[in-house]
Design an enzyme around this catalytic site. Structure first.
Site, short mmCIF file in Angstrom:
data_model
loop_
_atom_site.label_atom_id
_atom_site.label_comp_id
_atom_site.label_asym_id
_atom_site.label_seq_id
_atom_site.Cartn_x
_atom_site.Cartn_y
_atom_site.Cartn_z
N HIS A 178 3.92 74.22 0.27
CA HIS A 178 4.08 75.19 -0.82
C HIS A 178 3.81 76.61 -0.29
CE1 HIS A 178 4.25 76.94 -4.65
NE2 HIS A 178 3.25 76.36 -5.27
N HIS B 289 15.70 75.58 0.49
CA HIS B 289 14.86 75.62 -0.72
C HIS B 289 15.34 74.55 -1.68
CE1 HIS B 289 12.80 77.28 -4.24
NE2 HIS B 289 12.05 77.93 -3.37
N ASP C 275 9.80 83.01 2.63
CA ASP C 275 8.82 82.96 3.72
C ASP C 275 9.38 83.37 5.07
OD1 ASP C 275 6.61 81.98 2.24
OD2 ASP C 275 7.61 80.05 2.10
N1 CMC Z 1 16.16 73.17 8.77
C1 CMC Z 1 17.08 72.24 9.12
N2 CMC Z 1 17.63 71.38 8.23
C2 CMC Z 1 17.21 71.48 6.95
C3 CMC Z 1 16.26 72.42 6.53
C4 CMC Z 1 15.73 73.29 7.50
N3 CMC Z 1 14.83 74.21 7.15
N4 CMC Z 1 16.05 72.29 5.21
C5 CMC Z 1 16.82 71.28 4.81
N5 CMC Z 1 17.55 70.79 5.86
C6 CMC Z 1 18.57 69.75 5.79
C7 CMC Z 1 17.95 68.36 5.72
O1 CMC Z 1 17.80 67.78 6.99
C8 CMC Z 1 18.94 67.63 4.86
O2 CMC Z 1 20.05 67.30 5.68
P1 CMC Z 1 20.79 65.86 5.49
O3 CMC Z 1 21.26 65.85 4.06
O4 CMC Z 1 21.88 65.87 6.49
O5 CMC Z 1 19.73 64.84 5.75
C9 CMC Z 1 19.45 68.68 3.89
O6 CMC Z 1 19.27 69.94 4.57
C10 CMC Z 1 18.69 68.71 2.55
O7 CMC Z 1 17.30 68.83 2.83
P2 CMC Z 1 16.13 68.23 1.93
O8 CMC Z 1 14.91 68.07 2.76
O9 CMC Z 1 16.63 67.04 1.18
O10 CMC Z 1 15.92 69.40 0.88
P3 CMC Z 1 14.67 69.61 -0.10
O11 CMC Z 1 15.19 70.33 -1.28
O12 CMC Z 1 13.95 68.33 -0.34
O13 CMC Z 1 13.70 70.52 0.77
C11 CMC Z 1 12.58 72.39 1.67
C12 CMC Z 1 13.51 71.87 0.55
C13 CMC Z 1 12.20 73.84 1.36
C14 CMC Z 1 11.28 71.55 1.71
C15 CMC Z 1 13.33 72.30 3.03
O14 CMC Z 1 14.50 73.08 2.97
C16 CMC Z 1 12.45 72.69 4.20
O15 CMC Z 1 11.71 71.86 4.73
N6 CMC Z 1 12.51 74.02 4.62
C17 CMC Z 1 11.64 74.47 5.69
C18 CMC Z 1 10.26 74.78 5.11
C19 CMC Z 1 10.25 76.04 4.28
O16 CMC Z 1 10.79 77.06 4.67
N7 CMC Z 1 9.60 75.96 3.11
C20 CMC Z 1 9.43 77.13 2.20
C21 CMC Z 1 10.05 76.91 0.89
S1 CMC Z 1 10.07 78.40 -0.09
C22 CMC Z 1 8.39 78.63 -0.55
C23 CMC Z 1 8.06 78.17 -1.95
O17 CMC Z 1 8.80 78.50 -2.88
O18 CMC Z 1 7.04 77.47 -2.10
#
Ligand code: CMC
Length: 432
Positions: free
Chosen positions: A267, A306, A362
């Site tokens: 988060h 995100h 971020d």
């Molecule tokens: N780098 C590479 N691939 C990614 C990334 C990334 N940062 N984020 C998502 N993907 C890919 C993931 O591998 C998946 O691919 P596939 O469908 O082929 O398996 C696809 O994109 C969807 O990802 P997900 O994990 O299902 O998406 P989610 O909505 O569950 O996760 C997230 C959202 C923010 C946790 C994720 O994008 C992530 O881990 N980002 C990096 C960490 C980050 O920057 N977090 C800050 C969020 S903003 C702060 C806040 O509001 O709290």
């Protein structure tokens, strides 16, 4: 067009008509769907609330597909450019921008509640020199409730207002003092002649000078960062504030719970991870290799992607511009070149385009914080200060919403059926 949903229960062949309001059905309506009179009725199963609205809210709108963020209808870009954090806090809490008189009174009230009870100040000395500032913040928020017995009157609007002011006023003092504690420097008391962020900088960085003068660019940059972080609708920490507050827990303890949620690396901790990643990449020439490793799923591109935004996070755009203003004062953070190159390559790469992965809030914020002299452990604390306004707005909306009750989800029980207790000396089976 009828705003209803017709459901056929194939177990019984019965049909049910369920009202659709605001694109939503009421989960409680599903309870009518039963196989027999004794049946509890149908429930919906939604781990992590991925498709469940837990409240009706008029505070913040996010349209993730279009990259839109609005507080009480006002676009975040306009607020970041023209407003101030305290004005935005007022807006979030009261629904409208303050008039000039209301604004003056609000700022005056916040300014005059920045001091912290000396007993709490003394308790700070009990923490180790390397205590994480966010762990300290969580406990100080809870500890504040012990000084304000009246805060338990959560149904009294005047009492609520009094403690909302106290919390917004004291957040920078608590935050700054966690930093002073970690550096072994004496605590600096608030200077009521300075602005909200000017005073925060004073309490963080003043040394021997009799009067601290914040740099106007840094003071404003921090204020803009505070505006951008003030609320983000039903995120993990806001949901925690609402859930804990729904037990009529006082706002200090409800916010301690919210801050604890924000502390988690999924988060409020991602900006720290971005900095680590940029340092690990080390040089702009290593960017293509790093991007390839992301595509090979060896690691993630931190600060990208995100759950809600499937477009450029509007906050990231503002922060990117802000970074350049800050660097003119602090000197250019060399990691920015790596960040810009990462962004350029990722935004043109099919892997990221297909998955709609864009920079989030971020991606650039950590670079600004680092340039301003903050250690990475302070990053979530810097997030918590402004987010307190959002948590309080969400908490207050929950308290005054007649439909809300104590938050108490259902479960699908998947454990044992009834079985008889086995005395200790007769047990042969180990749980492990
Ligand atoms: N780098 C590479 N691939 C990614 C990334 C990334 N940062 N984020 C998502 N993907 C890919 C993931 O591998 C998946 O691919 P596939 O469908 O082929 O398996 C696809 O994109 C969807 O990802 P997900 O994990 O299902 O998406 P989610 O909505 O569950 O996760 C997230 C959202 C923010 C946790 C994720 O994008 C992530 O881990 N980002 C990096 C960490 C980050 O920057 N977090 C800050 C969020 S903003 C702060 C806040 O509001 O709290």
């Amino acid at each position: 067009m009828s705003e209803t949903l017709t459901i056929t229960d194939n177990r019984t062949g019965k049909q049910y008509e369920v009202a659709i309001t605001d694109g939503t059905i009421r989960a409680a309506d599903l309870r009518e769907i039963k196989v027999s009179e004794e049946d509890f009725g149908l429930m919906s199963y939604d781990p992590a609330f991925k498709n469940t609205a837990s409240c009706r809210s008029a505070i913040t709108l996010i349209d993730g597909e279009r990259g839109i963020l609005r507080y009480r209808g006002y676009p975040i870009e306009q607020l970041a450019e023209q407003s101030s954090f305290l004005e935005v806090a007022y807006l979030l809490l009261n629904g409208e921008l303050p008039t000039a008189d209301e604004h003056a009174k609000w700022v005056d009230e916040i300014t005059h509640h920045t001091y912290i009870h000396e007993y709490l100040t003394k308790s700070m000395d009990g923490y180790r020199y390397d205590a994480h500032p966010m762990g300290m913040m969580v406990s100080f928020l809870g500890a504040l409730s012990t000084f304000y017995e009246s805060s338990k009157e959560v149904r009294n609007p005047a009492v609520r207002r009094e403690h909302i002011i106290k919390i917004i006023a004291k957040m920078p003092t608590l935050a700054a003092w966690t930093f002073r504690h970690s550096t072994g420097r004496p605590y600096i008391y608030p200077d009521n002649e300075l602005s909200y962020t000017g005073n925060f900088l004073n309490m963080l960085f003043r040394m021997a000078e009799p009067k601290y003068e914040p740099h106007p660019v840094l003071e404003r940059a921090l204020d803009v960062l505070f505006i951008l972080h003030a609320d983000h609708e039903q995120n993990c920490s806001a949901n925690s504030a609402r859930a804990v507050g729904s037990a009529e827990t006082d706002p200090y303890c409800s916010l301690a719970a919210a801050a604890a949620a924000l502390y988690g690396p999924l988060h409020g901790g991602a900006n720290e991870a971005v900095l680590r990643m940029l340092k690990q990449i080390g040089h702009i020439d290593n960017v293509p290799e790093f991007i390839q490793a992301c595509k090979d799923r060896k690691h993630r591109l931190m600060g990208f992607g995100h759950r809600v935004y499937k477009n450029y996070d509007p906050r990231a755009r503002v922060i990117k511009t802000l970074a350049h203003d800050v660097f003119k004062v602090t000197g250019r953070n060399p990691l920015i070149d790596i960040a810009l190159e990462l962004e350029t390559i990722a935004l043109n790469d099919e892997f990221f385009v297909e998955r709609k992965l864009y920079p989030n809030v971020d991606f650039y914020s950590g670079l600004i914080y680092q340039s301003m002299g903050f250690p990475t452990t302070m990053f979530p604390v810097l997030f918590a200060i402004p987010r307190a306004a959002g948590w309080l707005a969400q908490w207050q909306e929950m308290i005054t919403d007649k439909e809300q009750k104590i938050a108490r989800p259902r479960q699908i029980y998947i454990g044992h059926d009834e079985r008889d207790y086995v005395p200790l000396d007769q047990r042969t089976q180990s749980a492990s």
